[in-house]
Scaffold this motif. Structure first.
Motif, PDB file in Angstrom:
ATOM      1  N   ALA A 161       0.822  -1.208   0.000  1.00 40.99           N
ATOM      2  CA  ALA A 161       0.000   0.000   0.000  1.00 40.99           C
ATOM      3  C   ALA A 161       0.858   1.261   0.000  1.00 40.99           C
ATOM      4  O   ALA A 161       0.361   2.337  -0.307  1.00 40.99           O
ATOM      5  CB  ALA A 161      -0.918   0.010   1.218  1.00 40.99           C
ATOM      6  N   GLU A 162       2.117   1.143   0.344  1.00 44.07           N
ATOM      7  CA  GLU A 162       2.980   2.312   0.392  1.00 44.07           C
ATOM      8  C   GLU A 162       3.535   2.621  -0.984  1.00 44.07           C
ATOM      9  O   GLU A 162       3.586   1.762  -1.866  1.00 44.07           O
ATOM     10  CB  GLU A 162       4.101   2.077   1.412  1.00 44.07           C
ATOM     11  N   PRO A 163       3.969   3.855  -1.204  1.00 38.80           N
ATOM     12  CA  PRO A 163       4.306   4.293  -2.567  1.00 38.80           C
ATOM     13  C   PRO A 163       5.590   3.687  -3.116  1.00 38.80           C
ATOM     14  O   PRO A 163       6.467   3.238  -2.381  1.00 38.80           O
ATOM     15  CB  PRO A 163       4.462   5.815  -2.410  1.00 38.80           C
ATOM     16  N   VAL A 164       5.667   3.701  -4.444  1.00 36.68           N
ATOM     17  CA  VAL A 164       6.842   3.246  -5.177  1.00 36.68           C
ATOM     18  C   VAL A 164       7.680   4.460  -5.554  1.00 36.68           C
ATOM     19  O   VAL A 164       7.152   5.509  -5.937  1.00 36.68           O
ATOM     20  CB  VAL A 164       6.410   2.501  -6.458  1.00 36.68           C
ATOM     21  N   GLY A 212      10.878  -3.333 -23.893  1.00 35.13           N
ATOM     22  CA  GLY A 212       9.912  -4.412 -24.083  1.00 35.13           C
ATOM     23  C   GLY A 212       9.398  -5.002 -22.790  1.00 35.13           C
ATOM     24  O   GLY A 212       8.975  -6.163 -22.746  1.00 35.13           O
ATOM     25  N   LEU A 213       9.394  -4.216 -21.710  1.00 34.95           N
ATOM     26  CA  LEU A 213       8.980  -4.726 -20.409  1.00 34.95           C
ATOM     27  C   LEU A 213       7.483  -4.549 -20.151  1.00 34.95           C
ATOM     28  O   LEU A 213       6.966  -5.105 -19.183  1.00 34.95           O
ATOM     29  CB  LEU A 213       9.760  -4.020 -19.296  1.00 34.95           C
ATOM     30  N   SER A 214       6.822  -3.789 -20.974  1.00 31.67           N
ATOM     31  CA  SER A 214       5.408  -3.506 -20.733  1.00 31.67           C
ATOM     32  C   SER A 214       4.594  -4.791 -20.785  1.00 31.67           C
ATOM     33  O   SER A 214       4.717  -5.588 -21.716  1.00 31.67           O
ATOM     34  CB  SER A 214       4.878  -2.517 -21.766  1.00 31.67           C
ATOM     35  N   THR A 215       3.772  -4.985 -19.783  1.00 36.31           N
ATOM     36  CA  THR A 215       2.897  -6.152 -19.746  1.00 36.31           C
ATOM     37  C   THR A 215       1.524  -5.837 -20.327  1.00 36.31           C
ATOM     38  O   THR A 215       0.708  -6.738 -20.513  1.00 36.31           O
ATOM     39  CB  THR A 215       2.731  -6.659 -18.300  1.00 36.31           C
ATOM     40  N   GLU A 216       1.253  -4.554 -20.586  1.00 36.00           N
ATOM     41  CA  GLU A 216      -0.003  -4.144 -21.178  1.00 36.00           C
ATOM     42  C   GLU A 216       0.299  -3.197 -22.338  1.00 36.00           C
ATOM     43  O   GLU A 216       1.429  -2.737 -22.510  1.00 36.00           O
ATOM     44  CB  GLU A 216      -0.885  -3.465 -20.138  1.00 36.00           C
ATOM     45  N   ARG A 217      -0.716  -2.904 -23.138  1.00 32.90           N
ATOM     46  CA  ARG A 217      -0.502  -2.029 -24.294  1.00 32.90           C
ATOM     47  C   ARG A 217      -0.030  -0.644 -23.857  1.00 32.90           C
ATOM     48  O   ARG A 217       0.777  -0.007 -24.541  1.00 32.90           O
ATOM     49  CB  ARG A 217      -1.794  -1.922 -25.099  1.00 32.90           C
ATOM     50  N   PHE A 218      -0.525  -0.167 -22.722  1.00 33.13           N
ATOM     51  CA  PHE A 218      -0.085   1.099 -22.149  1.00 33.13           C
ATOM     52  C   PHE A 218       0.408   0.845 -20.733  1.00 33.13           C
ATOM     53  O   PHE A 218      -0.258   0.163 -19.964  1.00 33.13           O
ATOM     54  CB  PHE A 218      -1.232   2.121 -22.093  1.00 33.13           C
ATOM     55  N   SER A 219       1.560   1.400 -20.387  1.00 33.37           N
ATOM     56  CA  SER A 219       2.103   1.271 -19.033  1.00 33.37           C
ATOM     57  C   SER A 219       1.962   2.600 -18.298  1.00 33.37           C
ATOM     58  O   SER A 219       2.354   3.645 -18.821  1.00 33.37           O
ATOM     59  CB  SER A 219       3.581   0.876 -19.080  1.00 33.37           C
ATOM     60  N   LEU A 220       1.397   2.557 -17.095  1.00 37.04           N
ATOM     61  CA  LEU A 220       1.272   3.731 -16.242  1.00 37.04           C
ATOM     62  C   LEU A 220       1.709   3.370 -14.837  1.00 37.04           C
ATOM     63  O   LEU A 220       1.762   2.189 -14.472  1.00 37.04           O
ATOM     64  CB  LEU A 220      -0.171   4.260 -16.195  1.00 37.04           C
ATOM     65  N   THR A 221       1.999   4.383 -14.044  1.00 37.49           N
ATOM     66  CA  THR A 221       2.395   4.178 -12.655  1.00 37.49           C
ATOM     67  C   THR A 221       1.907   5.344 -11.816  1.00 37.49           C
ATOM     68  O   THR A 221       1.761   6.463 -12.315  1.00 37.49           O
ATOM     69  CB  THR A 221       3.919   4.047 -12.520  1.00 37.49           C
ATOM     70  N   ALA A 222       1.671   5.079 -10.544  1.00 35.31           N
ATOM     71  CA  ALA A 222       1.390   6.136  -9.576  1.00 35.31           C
ATOM     72  C   ALA A 222       2.621   6.433  -8.733  1.00 35.31           C
ATOM     73  O   ALA A 222       2.535   7.105  -7.711  1.00 35.31           O
ATOM     74  CB  ALA A 222       0.218   5.736  -8.676  1.00 35.31           C
ATOM     75  N   GLY A 256      -1.809  -0.742 -13.278  1.00 36.21           N
ATOM     76  CA  GLY A 256      -0.461  -0.225 -13.106  1.00 36.21           C
ATOM     77  C   GLY A 256       0.605  -1.178 -13.638  1.00 36.21           C
ATOM     78  O   GLY A 256       0.415  -2.397 -13.657  1.00 36.21           O
ATOM     79  N   ASP A 257       1.722  -0.599 -14.070  1.00 34.04           N
ATOM     80  CA  ASP A 257       2.819  -1.382 -14.655  1.00 34.04           C
ATOM     81  C   ASP A 257       4.134  -0.793 -14.159  1.00 34.04           C
ATOM     82  O   ASP A 257       4.974  -0.341 -14.933  1.00 34.04           O
ATOM     83  CB  ASP A 257       2.714  -1.312 -16.178  1.00 34.04           C
ATOM     84  N   ASP A 258       4.333  -0.830 -12.824  1.00 35.49           N
ATOM     85  CA  ASP A 258       5.441  -0.123 -12.191  1.00 35.49           C
ATOM     86  C   ASP A 258       6.815  -0.547 -12.707  1.00 35.49           C
ATOM     87  O   ASP A 258       7.706   0.288 -12.870  1.00 35.49           O
ATOM     88  CB  ASP A 258       5.416  -0.342 -10.677  1.00 35.49           C
TER      89      ASP A 258
END
Length: 277
Positions: free
Chosen positions: A15-18, A88-98, A126-128
């Motif tokens: 739950a804590e931030p990255v 090439g690390l993205s697991t989804e078509r778009f990678s986002l992070t908080a 999310g795709d940190d």
């Protein structure tokens, strides 16, 4: 824990931030390279709302100057950074992070509310892990912290090379368009993290850059196809969001050979630009 060359720190509880490291937080300072002359500045009263910036630290002096010029003209609440996903690390078509990025001037935080909204519109989670390595984002964060210390970020990474996946690019355009309407764009900046011609000699690079210059000379939803770069979807989104009266200028145009004097047969070119109305 640490993960990757541009590493991230994550506390034990999920739950804590990255937090992601940048070249500056790791003490990996840029080397000395040549600079480049200013080609064109926007008119004194111009307020840019979008632009293209290199993500190669080789261009440190020009990246710094581009952000310094922008800071002299406006404040920015949130930078929307569109970046190629290089490894090439993205697991989804778009990678986002908080997550947030460590710099020598403090942390650059993501705007969690907007990240959640855009993720929902793009149908992704999310795709940190991508951002622990993604220099298309991490290269730029120290300059944002330096010149826009209160600004937050919304970072989106995806496959950037041609040919364009138009349905994917249209979906990204639709997700971002509410943030770049006539009323809302005063708070936001669309930052296209991109380098242009890759891996050519001087003649090939000059020919590719001549094509790209057509877009900056006449920016529109029809001229994006001429651009030779590693972030074709980003250029497409920018072109689709341009109002008809948009003007642009190239602040700097140079390449890796002119900056370093090395690798004459493997050149990457750079356009630093602004768009305004």
């Amino acid at each position: 824990m640490f993960c990757g060359a541009v590493s991230c720190e994550k506390k034990q509880e999920t739950a804590e931030p990255v937090f992601f490291h940048t070249w500056e937080s790791l003490g990996d300072l840029p080397g000395k390279t040549a600079s480049a002359p200013v080609l064109h500045r926007p008119p004194q009263d111009a307020v840019p709302w979008a632009g293209t910036v290199s993500h190669h630290i080789l261009a440190d002096r020009l990246i710094d100057a581009w952000f310094r010029e922008l800071a002299a003209r406006r404040t920015v609440s949130v930078f929307f950074i569109l970046s190629p996903s290089h490894w090439g690390l993205s697991t989804e078509r778009f990678s986002l992070t908080a997550g947030s990025w460590r710099t020598g001037s403090g942390d650059v935080r993501s705007n969690g509310t907007i990240v959640r909204d855009v993720s929902r519109k793009l149908d992704v989670s999310g795709d940190d892990r991508v951002f622990a390595y993604e220099h298309g984002v991490s290269t730029l964060m120290p300059y944002i912290a330096r010149y826009f210390p209160e600004a937050e970020a919304v970072c989106i990474a995806y496959t950037g090379d041609a040919p364009l996946n138009q349905p994917m690019a249209e979906k990204l355009t639709a997700a971002l368009s509410p943030y770049f309407s006539e009323k809302s764009k005063d708070d936001f900046f669309l930052l296209i993290s991109t380098d242009f011609s890759h891996h050519g000699g001087r003649e090939t690079t000059a020919a590719n850059d001549a094509k790209t210059e057509h877009f900056f000379a006449e920016p529109s939803a029809r001229s994006w196809y001429a651009v030779v770069c590693d972030n074709v979807p980003g250029i497409y989104v920018l072109a689709r969001l341009l109002p008809p009266r948009t003007r642009s200028c190239i602040l700097y145009h140079t390449d890796s050979y002119r900056l370093s004097g090395e690798q004459e047969d493997d050149i990457t070119s750079y356009f630093f630009s602004y768009f305004w109305e």
